[in-house]
Design a protein around this motif. Structure first.
Motif, mmCIF file in Angstrom:
data_model
loop_
_atom_site.group_PDB
_atom_site.id
_atom_site.type_symbol
_atom_site.label_atom_id
_atom_site.label_comp_id
_atom_site.label_asym_id
_atom_site.label_seq_id
_atom_site.Cartn_x
_atom_site.Cartn_y
_atom_site.Cartn_z
ATOM 1 N N ALA A 179 15.881 4.870 67.117
ATOM 2 C CA ALA A 179 16.449 6.036 67.795
ATOM 3 C C ALA A 179 16.417 7.257 66.881
ATOM 4 O O ALA A 179 16.182 8.388 67.350
ATOM 5 C CB ALA A 179 17.873 5.733 68.245
ATOM 6 N N MET A 180 16.632 7.043 65.595
ATOM 7 C CA MET A 180 16.602 8.162 64.646
ATOM 8 C C MET A 180 15.215 8.801 64.572
ATOM 9 O O MET A 180 15.097 9.996 64.290
ATOM 10 C CB MET A 180 17.042 7.676 63.264
ATOM 11 C CG MET A 180 18.520 7.370 63.160
ATOM 12 S SD MET A 180 18.992 6.751 61.516
ATOM 13 C CE MET A 180 20.790 6.782 61.647
ATOM 14 N N GLY B 294 23.647 10.309 70.431
ATOM 15 C CA GLY B 294 23.531 11.026 71.687
ATOM 16 C C GLY B 294 23.369 10.172 72.920
ATOM 17 O O GLY B 294 23.363 10.698 74.045
ATOM 18 N N ALA B 295 23.228 8.858 72.771
ATOM 19 C CA ALA B 295 23.031 7.988 73.929
ATOM 20 C C ALA B 295 24.340 7.796 74.688
ATOM 21 O O ALA B 295 25.431 7.953 74.144
ATOM 22 C CB ALA B 295 22.478 6.637 73.489
ATOM 23 N N PRO C 138 18.099 9.677 80.968
ATOM 24 C CA PRO C 138 17.509 9.741 79.624
ATOM 25 C C PRO C 138 18.454 10.387 78.611
ATOM 26 O O PRO C 138 19.472 10.979 78.992
ATOM 27 C CB PRO C 138 16.270 10.595 79.836
ATOM 28 C CG PRO C 138 16.636 11.500 80.984
ATOM 29 C CD PRO C 138 17.524 10.687 81.875
ATOM 30 N N THR C 139 18.104 10.254 77.342
ATOM 31 C CA THR C 139 18.953 10.706 76.243
ATOM 32 C C THR C 139 18.316 11.886 75.520
ATOM 33 O O THR C 139 17.102 11.898 75.284
ATOM 34 C CB THR C 139 19.172 9.566 75.233
ATOM 35 O OG1 THR C 139 19.816 8.477 75.892
ATOM 36 C CG2 THR C 139 20.015 10.024 74.048
ATOM 37 N N ARG C 140 19.139 12.856 75.168
ATOM 38 C CA ARG C 140 18.727 13.891 74.230
ATOM 39 C C ARG C 140 19.243 13.471 72.852
ATOM 40 O O ARG C 140 20.408 13.674 72.528
ATOM 41 C CB ARG C 140 19.294 15.250 74.629
ATOM 42 C CG ARG C 140 18.695 15.812 75.911
ATOM 43 C CD ARG C 140 19.220 17.213 76.171
ATOM 44 N NE ARG C 140 18.610 17.789 77.374
ATOM 45 C CZ ARG C 140 18.880 19.009 77.841
ATOM 46 N NH1 ARG C 140 19.756 19.763 77.208
ATOM 47 N NH2 ARG C 140 18.286 19.456 78.936
ATOM 48 N N TRP C 141 18.364 12.859 72.100
ATOM 49 C CA TRP C 141 18.772 12.302 70.805
ATOM 50 C C TRP C 141 19.087 13.418 69.807
ATOM 51 O O TRP C 141 18.379 14.434 69.752
ATOM 52 C CB TRP C 141 17.669 11.415 70.231
ATOM 53 C CG TRP C 141 17.291 10.250 71.084
ATOM 54 C CD1 TRP C 141 16.179 10.136 71.871
ATOM 55 C CD2 TRP C 141 18.011 9.027 71.239
ATOM 56 N NE1 TRP C 141 16.165 8.908 72.508
ATOM 57 C CE2 TRP C 141 17.273 8.209 72.133
ATOM 58 C CE3 TRP C 141 19.205 8.533 70.716
ATOM 59 C CZ2 TRP C 141 17.690 6.940 72.501
ATOM 60 C CZ3 TRP C 141 19.629 7.256 71.083
ATOM 61 C CH2 TRP C 141 18.883 6.476 71.957
#
Length: 519
Positions: free
Chosen positions: A479-480, A440-441, A456-459
């Motif tokens: 990240a996971m 998602g990045a 920002p990221t919504r992982w």
């Protein structure tokens, strides 16, 4: 995926495995033609394998893995396949964790043990795959290695005469640290042969600086048939200062190892003052070698003709692992305490994180077991981060550590704004950071050395194959931890090369990571 003697890998995985093999080959520095030669096949066959157009038997996978140092082919060596991680995301961590001893210092000290014909005891050695491979090499040439207790204390006894003809070539090719045997062995044998990891051809950037430094001690090396053929001509020691053409950590260590058994004074200029070099210097001092300038770029070494001392030494804690754990807290917006952080080698990283908005508490300083390295405890607090004004790039110590740079990719992905990372040291390593896009990045590759990250990221969870580079692989795992849903990270041998029980230790902080195998 199913495996068996002579059976083929399920077609759904052929393209994925082909990509993994290609990345591992490139990371090792091999061309398709060179890999084909080592496998006894054609370049066109390797090309088909990497494109996922070739069925792969278990035997073929085994040979590829031995060449490329990939656990992809662990299936060829026993009844179990490669290990993977299943991660339940959106984790909040809590509690405290100790930083383990330095991987890179431990590797250097194992090589340095060859200098000492007394008994060497190293305290709390990281039990990682890189150490395991080096121990396999050491024991194959006659070194007696004994794990003493559950604290990972390791005793090493080096014989007066090494059996270099019996060296475990397979293990040697699976560790890039084998090049640091050159420094100590040039004093132990007039002629010897060392295997080298695929792709480390003489004249390349990573190897030639070693050769130019060690020629001062009479060493000449020729590469033939995937070996270093070494010949040593006795000399009285360097007649002038050794000026390293590259301020590399292993180059500096090799020069130190050679100087330790060279009588008289050796001056090393443009030396790396990094953490693993300092630990090696402290250990050599315990052996009786005199060293001035530790922590600077000029080292003055007064070696001795013989080193035979019963010595105990505790390598200091690992600043890269410390950065990994702090990054895990940042990405999951968690409050944890990371204990035993070697602050001297983390100050730039922490200053940059403060600039980005990280809130944390820092304890008073105290000493590591080696009595020389300063430690602190860091307690993180959930923080809203913003992108730094300038790009983030590494520099030789005391700058931002090159191995800590990849962690800023996942940190930048949680921050507001655009961040550029510039990895000017390694060819192509930045490319692996683009794997974060699958979670998602927003990571754009500018060129082989630069990435632009928008946060920002919504992982979100995904299934990925572990890249063949250690730090980017851990970045994906971190990240996971923050990603929604379940993620799978396949073939994690590369992580086990540099981290001891990382998944289990993160689980103690509240992570939900399961190790599994396909069979």
């Amino acid at each position: 995926m199913s495996y068996g003697h002579g059976m083929t890998v399920h077609e759904d995985y052929l393209a994925r495995i082909g990509t993994l093999i290609r990345d591992a080959r490139q990371h090792s520095g091999l061309t398709q033609a060179q890999l084909a030669t080592q496998l006894g096949t054609s370049q066109s066959a390797v090309n088909r394998i990497e494109k996922g157009q070739q069925n792969l038997t278990l035997e073929t996978l085994s040979r590829i893995g031995s060449t490329l140092d990939s656990e992809l082919v662990g299936v060829g060596k026993g009844t179990t396949g490669p290990s993977h991680l299943r991660v339940q995301g959106e984790t909040t961590l809590s509690g405290a964790i100790d930083v383990k001893s330095s991987k890179n210092a431990g590797v250097a000290l194992l090589c340095a043990s060859l200098l000492n014909t007394g008994t060497t005891v190293l305290r709390k050695v990281a039990r990682i795959e890189e150490v395991n491979r080096l121990l396999e090499v050491l024991t194959s040439i006659g070194v007696k290695a004994t794990w003493l207790n559950a604290e990972n204390d390791l005793e090493l006894q080096v014989p007066a005469t090494l059996d270099l003809a019996s060296i475990d070539a397979a293990a040697a090719r699976r560790t890039r640290s084998i090049i640091m045997f050159l420094g100590p062995l040039l004093h132990r044998a007039g002629r010897f042969q060392l295997p080298y990891a695929g792709g480390c051809d003489l004249g390349t950037r990573t190897v030639e600086p070693h050769m130019s430094a060690l020629r001062h001690f009479g060493l000449e090396v020729v590469a033939t048939d995937h070996h270093y053929q070494a010949t040593t001509t006795p000399v009285d020691g360097p007649r002038r200062p050794i000026v390293l053409t590259e301020r590399g950590d292993t180059v500096t260590e090799n020069a130190l190892l050679a100087a330790a058994l060279s009588e008289g004074e050796t001056v090393i200029r443009n030396a790396s003052p990094n953490y693993m070099v300092q630990d090696l210097c402290f250990f050599l001092e315990e052996l009786g070698v005199q060293i001035e300038g530790i922590g600077t770029t000029t080292l003055r070494v007064r070696g001795r003709a013989h080193l035979s001392t019963d010595v105990e030494y505790a390598p200091s804690e690992d600043p890269i692992e410390a950065m990994s754990l702090i990054s895990a807290a940042i990405v999951t917006r968690s409050s944890i305490t990371v204990r035993r952080v070697p602050i001297e080698f983390m100050e730039i990283e922490l200053a940059l994180l403060e600039e980005m908005g990280l809130r944390y508490d820092r304890s008073e300083e105290y000493m590591a077991e080696n009595g020389r390295t300063r430690l602190v405890d860091i307690t993180t607090h959930p923080s809203q981060l913003r992108a730094p004004i300038d790009k983030i790039h590494p520099m030789p110590f005391p700058g931002l550590n090159i191995d800590n740079l990849p962690f800023f990719a996942v940190i930048a992905a949680t921050a507001e704004g655009q961040t550029m990372l510039h990895d000017w040291v390694y060819e192509n390593r930045a490319i692996y950071l683009t794997e974060l896009t699958k979670l998602g990045a927003n990571v754009k590759l500018m060129d082989p050395h630069r990435v632009l990250i928008e946060g920002p990221t919504r992982w979100s969870g995904a299934e990925l194959v572990c890249p063949p580079a250690l730090r980017p692989a851990v970045v994906i795992l971190l990240a996971m931890l923050a990603a929604k849903g379940t993620s799978v990270l396949r073939n994690v041998y590369v992580i086990n090369r540099g981290y001891e029980d990382l998944a289990e230790r993160l689980n103690r902080l509240g992570a939900r990571i399961e190790t599994f195998r396909d069979i």
